[in-house]
Design a protein around this motif. Sequence first.
Motif, short mmCIF file in Angstrom:
data_model
loop_
_atom_site.label_atom_id
_atom_site.label_comp_id
_atom_site.label_asym_id
_atom_site.label_seq_id
_atom_site.Cartn_x
_atom_site.Cartn_y
_atom_site.Cartn_z
N ALA A 215 0.85 -0.96 0.03
CA ALA A 215 -0.02 0.00 0.23
C ALA A 215 0.83 1.45 -0.06
O ALA A 215 0.41 2.28 -0.55
CB ALA A 215 -1.16 0.02 1.25
N LEU A 216 2.07 1.07 0.84
CA LEU A 216 3.02 2.35 0.78
C LEU A 216 3.54 2.52 -0.71
O LEU A 216 3.85 3.73 -0.97
CB LEU A 216 4.00 2.25 1.61
N LEU A 217 3.67 1.83 -1.29
CA LEU A 217 4.28 1.91 -2.88
C LEU A 217 3.31 2.17 -3.72
O LEU A 217 3.71 2.56 -4.94
CB LEU A 217 5.09 0.31 -3.15
N GLU A 218 1.97 1.88 -3.51
CA GLU A 218 1.07 1.93 -4.54
C GLU A 218 0.47 3.39 -4.72
O GLU A 218 0.29 4.28 -3.71
CB GLU A 218 -0.19 1.12 -4.31
N ILE A 219 0.52 3.90 -5.73
CA ILE A 219 -0.14 5.31 -6.32
C ILE A 219 -1.65 5.42 -6.86
O ILE A 219 -2.24 6.44 -7.16
CB ILE A 219 0.82 6.13 -6.87
N ARG A 220 -1.75 4.06 -7.47
CA ARG A 220 -2.95 4.00 -8.34
C ARG A 220 -4.27 3.58 -7.32
O ARG A 220 -4.25 2.88 -6.39
CB ARG A 220 -2.72 2.73 -9.17
N PRO A 221 -5.18 4.60 -7.67
CA PRO A 221 -6.42 4.30 -6.84
C PRO A 221 -7.22 2.78 -6.85
O PRO A 221 -7.39 2.17 -5.66
CB PRO A 221 -7.44 5.18 -7.46
N GLU A 222 -7.07 2.27 -8.17
CA GLU A 222 -8.00 0.92 -8.10
C GLU A 222 -6.90 -0.13 -7.47
O GLU A 222 -7.48 -0.90 -6.82
CB GLU A 222 -7.90 0.48 -9.49
N ALA A 223 -5.48 0.07 -7.39
CA ALA A 223 -4.78 -0.95 -6.56
C ALA A 223 -4.86 -0.67 -5.22
O ALA A 223 -4.85 -1.55 -4.13
CB ALA A 223 -3.38 -0.72 -7.02
#
Length: 589
Positions: A215-223
Motif C-alpha cells: 500500500a505504501l508503494l501504490e499510487i494507483r487508486p484501483e490498486a
Amino acid sequence: MVSTFYFKLRTRIYAGYIITGGIALLMVLLAYFSVMSLFGEFKHFTEHGESALRGQELSRNVVELQRSADLFMQDGQVSGARQAAYISERVQRILLQLEQGGQPEVQERVESIRQHLNIYTSTFEDVKRQRQRRAELVEQRIADHASEVNRLLQAYRRLQGSGRAAPVDQLAELETALLRVEQGASRYFYTLDGRHITRMQQWMRESRQLMSGFALLEIRPEAQALLDAMLQSLQNYEAVILEAVQRTRGYMYLVNVVMAAEADEMLYQTQYLAELIQAEMKNIEEQAVAEMRWTGQWVLWICLGLLVLVLLLSYLIGHSVADPIRSLAKTFMDLARGKDSTSIERQDADDELGELARAAEVFRSKNQETRQLLASFQALSSELEQKVADRTQELEQANARLEALSNTDSLTGLANRRLFDQVLEREWARVERSGEPLAAIMMDVDYFKLYNDHYGHLAGDDCLKAIADELQLQLKRATDLAARYGGEEFVMLLQNTDLEGALRVAESIRQAVEQLHLPHVESPMGQVSLSLGVALHTRDCPAQDRHWLVRQADEALYCAKEGGRNRVCAWPQVGSIGRSESSSGRSDH
C-alpha cells in the motif's frame, strides 16, 4: 381349701378338653404368626433384591449413555444422539422406581444422580449445538474467506501487469504466507495442537505487513482499493478462524471436562447406590436369620411350657380319679409323654370313664397334629433359609459381572481406559518403590479414517477387533496389560521391561498386524498397518506424574507418523524401526 373331688368327674374332664383345645389353638396361632413374620421378612428381602437389580441396570445404562454420547461426539452420528436421549429417559424411569419407597439415604443418592444426569444431558445438548456451529465455521465460512482473500490477491497480481508497484518475489512471499495461514488453521482443527494457531497468527501478521508495504508503494487508486479490500478480508478471515478456535476449545471443554466429570460422578454414585442396597440386603438377611432363630427358640419354649401344663393337668385329673380308673389315668400319663401307641380301654363305655377314654383319644390326635405342625414349620424355615442363600449368591455373581463390564471395552474385549488408568497408577507407584522399569507402547492404526470412509464403520469395527486379538496374543505375561485408549488408539504396559525389550515387543506387534494382510486401498501400503511409539520410565526419570509416560509414548508415536508410518519409534532414543512404503501426508488417524 376346696377339695378337687368337689367337682364331678365329667366337669373335670370337660375342663381338660377346654384347656387342651385352647393350648392347641394357641400353638396354631403361634405357628401362624411366626410363619407370617418370616414371610414378611422374605418379601422385604425380595423387594430389596429387585431394587438391587434396578441399581445394576442403572449402572449399565449410565455406561451405555456415555458410550452413545461418545459415539456422537467422535463421529457425529445422529443415531448416537438419539440413542443417548432414549437411554437418558430410561435412566430417569429407573431413578423414579428406585426413589419410590426407598430409604432416605437411597433417595438422596437417587436425587444426586438425577441432578448429574440433568447436567450431563443439558451439556450434551450444548455440545451438539457447538459441534454444528464449529462445523459451519470450519467447513464453510473459513474456506469462503480464504477463497475471497485469494481472489483479491489474484486480482491485484493481474493489476501488476501494468504498474508493477510490488516486486514479484514479495507477491510470491505473500501467497506463501497466506497458504501457510490456511495450512496452520487446517492442521489445528485436525490435530487440536495450539502451536499451529501460534504459527498461523505469525503468518497472518506477516501477510498484513506485506500488504501494508504494498500500500505504501501504490499510487494507483484501483490498486489501493484492492489492497484495502484485501486487508479487510484478511481481518475477517482471521476473526472467523479465531471464532472457530474458541468454539473448538469450548466444545472440547464441555466434552473432556464437564461431560466426563458428570459421567464419572454418575457412575460413582450408581456404584455407591448398588453397594448401599446390597448392604441393606445383607442387613435384612441377618435380621431374617436372627428372627428365625429367635422365633424357633421362642416357639420351642412355649411348647415346652404348654407341655408341662398339659402334664400337670393330666396328673391332677388322674390323681383325682378313684382306683377303678387308675389304669385309665396311667394311660393319660403315657399320652402326655408322647406315647401314641398306648391302648385306650373303655372307649365304648357310656359313662364318664367312657367319655374320659374318648377324650384321651382326642388328646392323642391333637398331639399328633401339633407335631405335624411343628414339622411343617421346620421344613418351611429350612426352605426360606435356602432361598435367601440362593438369592445372595445370584446377587454376588451379578455384581462380579458388573465389575467386569465396567473395566472392559465392549467392542474389542480389551481393558478400557478406566482400567488402564488404574493399572498405570499402580504400576507407577511400583516403579517408585522398587526401581524396576515400566514401558508403554502407544499404537495408532494408519489412515483409519480413510479406512472407515471407504469400507464403512462396521468393517472398521472388525478391523479394530482383529488388531485387539493380535494384541492379546502378544501378551506373554499376566502382569502386562493391553487396553483400548480411544478410537483407533491402543496402549500396552510392560512391567519390568527395558527399552530394548519394549522395542522388540512393539516390532513384533507391528509385524503381526502387517501379516494379517487386511486390505486398505486408501493406504499407500495397500493394507492395514500400525504406527507405534515406545516410552520407558524408571525411578531416575524426571517425571512428575504417571501421565508423563503416556505423553512420551504419544510423542514417539507422532515421530513414527512423521517418519512414514508402519514403524516403531522410541523415547528417549527417538528413532524408528520397521518399514513404511509411504512417507508423505499428515496424520489422518
